[in-house]
Write a protein that holds these residues in place. Structure first.
Motif, PDB file in Angstrom:
ATOM      1  N   ALA A 138      80.593 101.513  97.238  1.00 39.88           N
ATOM      2  CA  ALA A 138      79.730 101.176  96.103  1.00 39.88           C
ATOM      3  C   ALA A 138      78.403 100.587  96.574  1.00 39.88           C
ATOM      4  CB  ALA A 138      80.439 100.193  95.177  1.00 39.88           C
TER       5      ALA A 138
ATOM      6  N   ALA B  23      74.951 100.066  94.530  1.00 37.20           N
ATOM      7  CA  ALA B  23      75.351  99.282  93.365  1.00 37.20           C
ATOM      8  C   ALA B  23      74.724  97.896  93.402  1.00 37.20           C
ATOM      9  CB  ALA B  23      76.876  99.155  93.322  1.00 37.20           C
TER      10      ALA B  23
ATOM     11  N   TRP C 111      78.272  95.340  89.821  1.00 39.36           N
ATOM     12  CA  TRP C 111      79.302  96.227  90.336  1.00 39.36           C
ATOM     13  C   TRP C 111      80.175  95.485  91.342  1.00 39.36           C
ATOM     14  CZ3 TRP C 111      80.560 101.524  89.969  1.00 39.36           C
ATOM     15  CH2 TRP C 111      79.844 102.230  88.997  1.00 39.36           C
TER      16      TRP C 111
END
Length: 133
Positions: free
Chosen positions: A48, A54, A58
């Protein structure tokens, strides 16, 4: 491998005895399962963060998910862990109520010592000698 999951098969069986191998193989299973959850969470966080770029929201969600996975693992294995520890105490010819020392600061050391000691080589009031290598 069989000893690793034997306490899960004997989920809430507090009677009888558990030899050192059964107890420590289950502890190894718990360690490996916890490490697997941590590796999965770290992998998801890295993907991520690096691939998806992100933001912090997140990462907070990933952290909450990892904590939820660890909590679910803990909830799923707390009863078998207590049961195998009580059976391990029985193998050392001690009462299972001695496990309550885990609630006292420093009491876990006493339980650790009993987990390391060999069991009684003959039958005791808690049952026959457990089969094993």
């Amino acid at each position: 491998m069989q000893e690793m999951i034997l306490p899960l098969k004997r989920y809430a069986q507090f009677e009888g005895r558990a030899n050192r191998r059964e107890y420590w193989m289950f502890q190894l299973f718990l360690l490996l399962a916890g490490a697997a959850v941590c590796v999965i969470a770290l992998t998801v966080a890295l993907v991520a963060g690096l691939v998806l770029d992100a933001d912090s929201s997140w990462m907070a969600g990933i952290t909450i998910g990892a904590v939820a996975l660890v909590g679910a693992l803990w909830l799923a294995t707390i009863v078998p862990l207590i049961a195998v520890t009580v059976r391990r105490l029985h193998d050392c010819n001690q009462s299972g109520w001695l496990y309550l020392l885990a609630l006292v600061p420093g009491g876990g050391v006493v339980i650790l010592i009993f987990a390391l000691l060999p069991g009684t080589p003959q039958d005791n009031p808690y049952g026959p000698v457990p089969a094993g290598p």
